[in-house]
Design a protein around this motif. Structure first.
Motif, short mmCIF file in Angstrom:
data_model
loop_
_atom_site.label_atom_id
_atom_site.label_comp_id
_atom_site.label_asym_id
_atom_site.label_seq_id
_atom_site.Cartn_x
_atom_site.Cartn_y
_atom_site.Cartn_z
N ASN A 247 0.80 -1.23 0.00
CA ASN A 247 0.00 0.00 0.00
C ASN A 247 0.82 1.27 0.00
OD1 ASN A 247 0.88 -0.77 2.58
ND2 ASN A 247 -0.70 0.44 3.59
N TYR A 248 2.14 1.19 0.14
CA TYR A 248 2.95 2.38 0.34
C TYR A 248 4.07 2.44 -0.69
CZ TYR A 248 5.77 5.78 3.04
OH TYR A 248 6.49 6.86 3.46
N ASP A 249 4.18 3.56 -1.38
CA ASP A 249 5.22 3.71 -2.39
C ASP A 249 6.42 4.49 -1.91
OD1 ASP A 249 4.40 6.35 -2.33
OD2 ASP A 249 3.48 6.33 -4.33
N GLY A 250 6.50 4.72 -0.61
CA GLY A 250 7.58 5.49 -0.03
C GLY A 250 7.20 6.93 0.23
N VAL A 251 6.10 7.38 -0.39
CA VAL A 251 5.62 8.75 -0.19
C VAL A 251 4.14 8.76 0.17
CG1 VAL A 251 5.29 11.01 -1.25
CG2 VAL A 251 7.34 9.67 -1.79
N MET A 252 3.34 8.02 -0.62
CA MET A 252 1.89 8.04 -0.44
C MET A 252 1.34 6.63 -0.22
SD MET A 252 0.75 10.87 -3.28
CE MET A 252 1.61 9.99 -4.61
N LYS A 253 0.15 6.57 0.40
CA LYS A 253 -0.58 5.32 0.58
C LYS A 253 -1.59 5.15 -0.56
CE LYS A 253 1.32 4.23 4.55
NZ LYS A 253 0.57 4.20 5.82
N HIS A 254 -1.80 3.91 -0.97
CA HIS A 254 -2.75 3.60 -2.04
C HIS A 254 -3.62 2.43 -1.61
CE1 HIS A 254 -0.40 6.16 -4.76
NE2 HIS A 254 0.67 5.58 -4.24
N ARG A 255 -4.81 2.33 -2.20
CA ARG A 255 -5.77 1.32 -1.76
C ARG A 255 -5.84 0.13 -2.72
NH1 ARG A 255 -8.55 2.36 2.59
NH2 ARG A 255 -10.03 0.69 2.17
N THR A 256 -6.16 -1.00 -2.09
CA THR A 256 -6.42 -2.23 -2.83
C THR A 256 -7.89 -2.59 -2.65
OG1 THR A 256 -4.17 -3.05 -2.49
CG2 THR A 256 -5.86 -4.69 -2.99
N ARG A 257 -8.54 -2.99 -3.75
CA ARG A 257 -9.95 -3.37 -3.70
C ARG A 257 -10.06 -4.85 -4.12
NH1 ARG A 257 -9.00 0.49 -6.79
NH2 ARG A 257 -9.75 -0.60 -8.66
N ILE A 258 -10.58 -5.66 -3.22
CA ILE A 258 -10.75 -7.08 -3.49
C ILE A 258 -12.24 -7.39 -3.44
CG2 ILE A 258 -10.23 -9.42 -2.68
CD1 ILE A 258 -7.68 -8.25 -1.39
N GLY A 259 -12.76 -7.93 -4.52
CA GLY A 259 -14.19 -8.12 -4.65
C GLY A 259 -14.74 -9.31 -3.88
N ALA A 260 -16.06 -9.40 -3.88
CA ALA A 260 -16.74 -10.50 -3.19
C ALA A 260 -16.36 -11.84 -3.82
CB ALA A 260 -18.26 -10.29 -3.28
N ARG A 261 -16.12 -12.81 -2.96
CA ARG A 261 -15.84 -14.20 -3.35
C ARG A 261 -14.54 -14.35 -4.13
NH1 ARG A 261 -20.66 -12.64 -4.18
NH2 ARG A 261 -20.26 -12.36 -6.41
N ALA A 262 -13.73 -13.30 -4.17
CA ALA A 262 -12.43 -13.42 -4.84
C ALA A 262 -11.53 -14.35 -4.03
CB ALA A 262 -11.78 -12.05 -4.97
N PHE A 263 -10.60 -14.99 -4.73
CA PHE A 263 -9.65 -15.89 -4.08
C PHE A 263 -8.24 -15.44 -4.42
CE2 PHE A 263 -6.84 -19.51 -3.79
CZ PHE A 263 -7.22 -20.12 -2.60
N ILE A 264 -7.45 -15.17 -3.37
CA ILE A 264 -6.06 -14.77 -3.57
C ILE A 264 -5.19 -15.93 -3.13
CG2 ILE A 264 -4.31 -13.02 -3.12
CD1 ILE A 264 -6.91 -11.94 -4.38
N GLY A 265 -4.45 -16.54 -4.05
CA GLY A 265 -3.61 -17.67 -3.71
C GLY A 265 -2.47 -17.30 -2.77
N SER A 266 -1.90 -18.30 -2.14
CA SER A 266 -0.82 -18.09 -1.18
C SER A 266 0.34 -17.30 -1.80
CB SER A 266 -0.29 -19.43 -0.68
OG SER A 266 -1.30 -20.11 0.05
N ASN A 267 0.93 -16.43 -0.97
CA ASN A 267 2.07 -15.63 -1.38
C ASN A 267 1.73 -14.66 -2.51
OD1 ASN A 267 4.75 -14.93 -0.79
ND2 ASN A 267 5.52 -16.09 -2.55
N GLY A 268 0.47 -14.24 -2.55
CA GLY A 268 0.07 -13.24 -3.53
C GLY A 268 0.43 -11.84 -3.06
N VAL A 269 0.97 -11.05 -3.97
CA VAL A 269 1.36 -9.67 -3.66
C VAL A 269 0.54 -8.75 -4.55
CG1 VAL A 269 3.23 -8.00 -3.63
CG2 VAL A 269 3.69 -10.38 -3.01
N LEU A 270 -0.25 -7.87 -3.92
CA LEU A 270 -1.14 -6.96 -4.65
C LEU A 270 -0.58 -5.55 -4.52
CD1 LEU A 270 -4.52 -8.40 -3.29
CD2 LEU A 270 -3.12 -9.23 -5.20
N VAL A 271 -0.06 -5.01 -5.61
CA VAL A 271 0.62 -3.72 -5.58
C VAL A 271 -0.40 -2.62 -5.86
CG1 VAL A 271 2.50 -2.36 -6.52
CG2 VAL A 271 2.74 -4.85 -6.37
#
Length: 456
Positions: A369-393
Motif C-alpha cells: 500500500n505504500y510507495d515510499g511517499v503516499m498510501k494507495h488502496r487495494t480493492r478485493i471483490g466479493a468471493r475473490a480468491f487470492i492464492g498463497s504468497n500473492g502480492v497486490l501492488v
C-alpha cells in the motif's frame, strides 16, 4: 446557567523521575489527563480551563486535541492548589453556575460522582468537597462535619488526636459556586509551613461569608492519585481489575482475566470470548458473540458479531471486520474494511484495502500500500480468491469472483471472474540439481582441508 471545569495539570511530578509531565503518563492506554478530560466532558461545561506549568506546551497540545474548547492558564511557580486555581479566574469571568475543580493526576473520578456534587451544590451549599473513607488515613487531610455540614478541612500535621481518629478524608476535588469562588479565592493566604496557597482554606472562608459547605463521599479507589511510578502501576492494576470485573458482569467471557488488558474506552458485547494475553488499545469496539483468541493486540478497530480473530493477530486503527469474518494467526490489518464472511487466515498483511464478502486471502497475502511517499488502496471483490504468497501492488482492484494464482505479483486490475497469473515461468534442468549439490560439497570440503593445513 453556565458551568465550568478547572483541571490542575501544572505539577512537575518529581517523584516520577521523568522529563514527561506527570499528567501525560498513561493509564489504560491513555494519558491520565485524557481520562480527566473525558470525565469533565460528561458535565457539558461551557468553560474548561487547564492549568499548566511544567511541560506546558505538551500538556496544552494534548488537551487541545481532546477538547476543542479548552482554555489554558499558566502557573509559572508551584505555589499551591489555591494559587493554581487563581490563575483560572480571568477565564471564569462570565461563569455563573458551578465550577468543578479536578486534578490531572487523579484519573478515576466518575461522572456520576460529580453529578452528586452538583446536586448537593444545588440543594443550597455554596461549596461541596469530595471525600472518601480511607482504610489508612495517615497523611490525608480530614473532613470535619457537624450535623451533616462540613465545618473544616484539617491537615494531619495540624490535627489533634480526635481529628486524627477520623477516617473521612479530603480528595481535593471541589464544586464551588462561581461567584463565591471569585470572591473568596483572592483572600486565600499562605500563612503556613510551606508558604503555599491552599484550596482547602475555602471551607473556612465560605463559612465565614455565611455560605454552607457540604460533603459527597465516594469510594477510596475512585480518588486514587498518581505521584510515582509505583502509584502509576497501582492505578493501572486498579483500573484493570475493575474493568475485568465489569466486563465479566456484562456477559463477556475472559478465559484468563488477569492476562487481559483494556483501554479506558474498550467496548465489548455480551457472549464475546476473550482468550489469554489479549491487549486492547484505545478505540476498540467488539460486538456480541465475537471471539478474540490468545495473544492478539487490537486498537482503533471494530469487530462485528460472530467474527473470530487470532491467535497472534494484530488489528490496527481503521480495521473494520464484518460479521463472521475470520482473521487468523500472524495477520495484521490496518485501515481496511473486511466484509461479511471473508477469511484471512494466515501470515498476511492487509492495509488500506477493502475485502469483499466471502473473499478468501491465502497465506502470505500482502497488499503493498505504500510507495515510499503516499498510501494507495487495494480493492478485493466479493468471493475473490487470492492464492498463497500473492502480492497486490496498490492501487489495484481484484473483481468479484476473480482468482489470483499463488505466488503472483499483481500490478494491474483483474476483471470479475478472471484468473490472474503473474509469476516467472518455471524451468526444470534434468540432473543439474544433483551436479550442483556435488560441486558445492566439493568446494566446502576443499575449504575445510585448507583450514586444517593452515592450523598445522
Amino acid at each position: 446557567m453556565s458551568s465550568a471545569v478547572v483541571i490542575l495539570a501544572a505539577g512537575l511530578g518529581s517523584r516520577m523521575v521523568s522529563e514527561m509531565p506527570k499528567v501525560l503518563h498513561r493509564v489504560a492506554g491513555e494519558p491520565m489527563l485524557a481520562h480527566v478530560l473525558a470525565t469533565a466532558a460528561e458535565l457539558e461545561p461551557e468553560v474548561t480551563v487547564v492549568i499548566t506549568g511544567h511541560g506546558a506546551e505538551q500538556v496544552e497540545a494534548l488537551a487541545s486535541a481532546l477538547c476543542a474548547q479548552a482554555q489554558f492558564a499558566r502557573q509559572a511557580e508551584q505555589l499551591g492548589t489555591g494559587h493554581a486555581v487563581l490563575q483560572a479566574l480571568p477565564a471564569l469571568e462570565g461563569v455563573e453556575g458551578d465550577v468543578f475543580i479536578l486534578y490531572g493526576d487523579t484519573p478515576f473520578i466518575r461522572p456520576d460522582t460529580l453529578e452528586k456534587m452538583r446536586a448537593a451544590r444545588a440543594s443550597g451549599a455554596g461549596l461541596v468537597v469530595l471525600g472518601f473513607e480511607a482504610a489508612e488515613p495517615a497523611g490525608y487531610g480530614r473532613l470535619v462535619r457537624e450535623g451533616g455540614e462540613l465545618v473544616a478541612i484539617v491537615e494531619e500535621r495540624d490535627a489533634d488526636a480526635a481529628v486524627r481518629a477520623l477516617t473521612l478524608c479530603n480528595s481535593g476535588v471541589m464544586c464551588v459556586e462561581a461567584g463565591l469562588l471569585r470572591s473568596l479565592l483572592p483572600r486565600v493566604g499562605n500563612e503556613n509551613a510551606k508558604g503555599e496557597y491552599y484550596l482547602t482554606d475555602l471551607v473556612a472562608l465560605a463559612r465565614g461569608a455565611g455560605a454552607r459547605a457540604g460533603v459527597v463521599v465516594c469510594g477510596e479507589a475512585e480518588t486514587l492519585g498518581v505521584n510515582s511510578r509505583a502509584d502509576l502501576a497501582a492505578a493501572e492494576a486498579a483500573f484493570q481489575a475493575g474493568r475485568r470485573r465489569e466486563m465479566m458482569e456484562a456477559g463477556v467471557t475472559l478465559t484468563a482475566p488477569e492476562t487481559v488488558f483494556f483501554a479506558r474506552d474498550t467496548m465489548i458485547g455480551a457472549d464475546t470470548v476473550i482468550g489469554q494475553n489479549v491487549v486492547f488499545g484505545p478505540g476498540v469496539t467488539i460486538e456480541n458473540g465475537a471471539e478474540i483468541r490468545p495473544f492478539c493486540h487490537l486498537e482503533g478497530c471494530h469487530v462485528s458479531s460472530g467474527a473470530q480473530v487470532g491467535p497472534y493477530a494484530r488489528l490496527r486503527p481503521g480495521a473494520e471486520l464484518g460479521a463472521d469474518v475470520r482473521v487468523g494467526n500472524f495477520v495484521e490489518i490496518k485501515e481496511a474494511q473486511i466484509d461479511k464472511g471473508a477469511k484471512i487466515n494466515h501470515l498476511s498483511y492487509v492495509g488500506d484495502a477493502s475485502v469483499g464478502e466471502a473473499a478468501n486471502l491465502g497465506a502470505g497475502t500482502i497488499t503493498c500500500n505504500y510507495d515510499g511517499v503516499m498510501k494507495h488502496r487495494t480493492r478485493i471483490g466479493a468471493r475473490a480468491f487470492i492464492g498463497s504468497n500473492g502480492v497486490l501492488v496498490a492501487p489495484v482492484g481484484i473483481g468479484d469472483d476473480a482468482f489470483v494464482a499463488a505466488g503472483s505479483v499483481i500490478t494491474s486490475d483483474v476483471a470479475p471472474g478472471a484468473l490472474a497469473l503473474a509469476r516467472g515461468r518455471q524451468e526444470n534442468k534434468p540432473g543439474l540439481g544433483l551436479r550442483l549439490r556435488e560441486r558445492l560439497k566439493a568446494i566446502k570440503a576443499g575449504r575445510a582441508a585448507a583450514a586444517d593445513k593452515g592450523k598445522g
